[in-house]
Motif scaffolding. Structure first.
Motif, PDB file in Angstrom:
ATOM      1  N   LEU A  27      23.012  67.019  62.686  1.00 44.69           N
ATOM      2  CA  LEU A  27      21.603  67.245  63.024  1.00 44.69           C
ATOM      3  C   LEU A  27      20.820  65.943  63.147  1.00 44.69           C
ATOM      4  O   LEU A  27      20.013  65.778  64.061  1.00 44.69           O
ATOM      5  N   ARG A  28      21.016  65.018  62.196  1.00 44.86           N
ATOM      6  CA  ARG A  28      20.262  63.758  62.202  1.00 44.86           C
ATOM      7  C   ARG A  28      21.151  62.648  61.653  1.00 44.86           C
ATOM      8  O   ARG A  28      22.002  62.892  60.790  1.00 44.86           O
ATOM      9  N   VAL A  29      20.894  61.438  62.121  1.00 46.62           N
ATOM     10  CA  VAL A  29      21.637  60.262  61.664  1.00 46.62           C
ATOM     11  C   VAL A  29      20.625  59.174  61.316  1.00 46.62           C
ATOM     12  O   VAL A  29      19.714  58.893  62.104  1.00 46.62           O
ATOM     13  N   GLN A  30      20.782  58.577  60.142  1.00 48.30           N
ATOM     14  CA  GLN A  30      19.886  57.500  59.724  1.00 48.30           C
ATOM     15  C   GLN A  30      20.718  56.324  59.230  1.00 48.30           C
ATOM     16  O   GLN A  30      21.606  56.490  58.384  1.00 48.30           O
ATOM     17  N   HIS A  31      20.425  55.131  59.763  1.00 37.68           N
ATOM     18  CA  HIS A  31      21.108  53.912  59.328  1.00 37.68           C
ATOM     19  C   HIS A  31      20.202  53.166  58.349  1.00 37.68           C
ATOM     20  O   HIS A  31      18.982  53.104  58.531  1.00 37.68           O
ATOM     21  N   TRP A  32      20.784  52.597  57.316  1.00 37.60           N
ATOM     22  CA  TRP A  32      19.999  51.883  56.315  1.00 37.60           C
ATOM     23  C   TRP A  32      20.855  50.809  55.654  1.00 37.60           C
ATOM     24  O   TRP A  32      22.081  50.779  55.813  1.00 37.60           O
TER      25      TRP A  32
END
Length: 541
Positions: free
Chosen positions: A264-269
């Protein structure tokens, strides 16, 4: 056309859990605050997922604990599991102490819940104005306050705020910290990571045993909400081609899952690890990740930030309302910097150990090496038994008056007055950050003791100092007219456990930490005035 200037007593920069908690605490204290957040809304990502027992005590004081618990996972999810894939058996498991089950040292229990479920509750806890989509672009300190330049993205215009103080809770990449030129100390960036939010429709026969997080060699997986939803996180693949997130998540789920994840969603950190070189710069104070970026494994970062503002906000209120001088704010740095360094040290060491275990398991699986035996994790119980770190924090500063006596016997861990249960035997001396031994020594959090059937000492503290004594009659004199001060009756059975003789007394700060102890005799009004003057650096004129 001149830019209009808005007035606020405290400008909060950053609308995450730390900034939102500060807003609620300051409103409770009657301090006019304005919160600005550069993003247009609350974060949609789960991010931090553990609210520990100390944070829940703070939220209990704000009237939020019951609602947060109602939307969180059941206590059996307060556990971590180490597995080859999500649907394999455990190599090892460890309980999150104070989350997986109630502990006698507190009237509340920590919870596993996602940050995007927590933040709306915190936002609704106060009426102080919040401006989303507004970015801080400049700070200038003046004699009577700070002028902040803000850029409103929605309107495309600059505004200004004049505040007596600025509370920076704007994250590890803090704009405020950068504008002030405050450096950091510590390992720095530990690596690039990615969080993938996904759905997976497991049937009941294949649902994994409850846990807040499952550590696998192919990344870590955690359930997001009691009603459904999952998140995977792990090191961002070092590859020139785009990552196939569905494939990566499927590998961690394992063939036993029987489902294909729906990403659904991808977040890079970036996993950061540092402490700011100073937590105060004139009228600006740093809290949360702006002050100390802590690796997320173990859920220490957000909770440490919540404890920061619980320590700071009553001090800001004292200065704003005039019953404390600005010198009291220096004790924020003195008290919270050691906690930040201790927390960072433990989190970094154990995060590295965790990644080492995951790497070794992955190598074993890739080489076909047998993994039938348990994986040795000598650090796991130490890491997740955190009561000593979250409840046993000790403050040493000018806002604590030590009594110089030997430590008293530990209290009875909250045995209810009508239970008729004998106090337990004193526990073994604690290891660093693990076991918690309650004590009524000045500087420590006042232990949880039942004042009545359903009211704890934890419930007695708030927007005031509290004098705990067996005989409260005629104890409040002129001192109560200048400082916010209340008196509470301490039950006879708690006197010895708090190191007090029949007429002794404790003075507890608004944040629940003991400021002073008089073992033999409750203080006269003049003695109490001297103590409060020393603690707050102020005195009635």
């Amino acid at each position: 056309m001149p830019v209009a200037i808005t007035e606020a007593e405290v400008l909060i920069v950053g609308g995450g859990p730390v900034g939102l908690t500060a807003r609620a605490l300051l409103e409770r204290w009657g301090v006019r605050a304005l919160l600005v957040e550069k993003h247009g809304e609350l974060s949609p990502f789960p991010r931090s997922r553990l609210v520990n027992v100390r944070s829940m005590e703070i939220f209990r004081g704000l009237g939020l604990a019951a609602g947060i618990t109602a939307n969180a996972f059941a206590p059996e999810y307060g556990r971590v599991r180490f597995r080859g894939t999500l649907h394999d058996r455990d190599y090892a498991t460890a309980a999150m102490v104070g989350v997986n089950a109630p502990v006698p040292e507190s009237p509340v229990i920590g919870v596993v819940t996602s940050q995007d479920r927590l933040e709306p509750a915190l936002l609704g806890a106060a009426d102080a104005p919040v401006r989303f989509g507004v970015e801080l672009i400049g700070l200038a300190e003046e004699a009577d306050g700070v002028v902040a330049r803000l850029f409103d993205r929605g309107r495309g215009e600059e505004t200004r705020v004049h505040a007596r103080y600025v509370l920076a809770a704007d994250g590890a990449n803090s704009t405020v910290r950068g504008l002030l030129g405050i450096g950091t100390a510590g390992p720095g960036a530990l690596g690039d990571f990615t969080t993938v939010v996904f759905d997976a429709d497991f049937d009941r026969s294949r649902a994994p045993e409850p846990a807040g997080v499952y550590f696998t060699p192919y990344g870590s997986i955690g359930p997001l909400y009691p009603e459904g939803g999952w998140a995977w996180f792990g090191p961002t693949p070092d590859s020139p081609s785009p990552a196939d997130w569905t494939d990566l998540v499927s590998r961690a789920l394992g063939p036993g899952a029987g489902v294909r994840p729906d990403v659904l969603r991808v977040q890079h950190w970036v996993m950061n690890a540092f402490v700011a070189e100073r937590l105060r710069h004139g009228r600006t104070l740093l809290a949360g990740d702006a002050a100390h970026a802590v690796p997320p494994i173990g859920g220490l970062g957000m909770n440490t930030g919540i404890a920061d503002v619980h320590n700071l906000c009553w001090k800001l209120a004292g200065v704003v309302h005039g019953w404390a001088t600005p010198g009291l704010l220096e004790t924020y740095r003195t008290e919270r910097e050691p906690v930040a360094h201790l927390t960072l040290g433990q989190a970094v060491a154990n995060s590295r150990l965790l990644m080492d275990v995951q790497n070794r398991l992955r190598e074993q699986l890739q080489t076909g090496e047998a993994t039938s035996g348990p994986v040795e994790l000598p650090w796991s119980e130490r890491y997740f038994a955190q009561l000593g770190l979250v409840l046993g924090v000790t403050y040493r500063s000018a806002a604590v008056l030590t009594d110089g006596d030997a430590p008293p016997p530990p209290p009875d861990h909250g045995t209810r007055p009508s239970d008729g249960v004998a106090p337990p035997e004193p526990p073994e001396p604690p290891g660093e950050g693990t076991d918690y031994v309650p004590t009524a020594e000045p500087g420590h959090r006042m232990p949880h003791l039942w004042l009545s059937r359903d009211r704890s000492t934890i419930d007695a503290f708030g927007e005031w100092f509290t004098l705990l004594t067996r005989d409260p009659a005629d104890r409040l004199g002129p001192a109560a007219g200048f400082w916010p001060l209340r008196i509470e009756t301490l039950r006879d059975e708690h006197l010895g456990l708090c190191g007090l003789r029949p007429h002794g007394a404790l003075l507890v700060r608004p944040d629940g930490h003991i400021a002073a102890r008089w073992r033999d005799r409750a203080p006269s009004d003049s003695t109490l005035r001297r103590a409060l003057t020393a603690i707050t650096r102020s005195a009635p004129s």
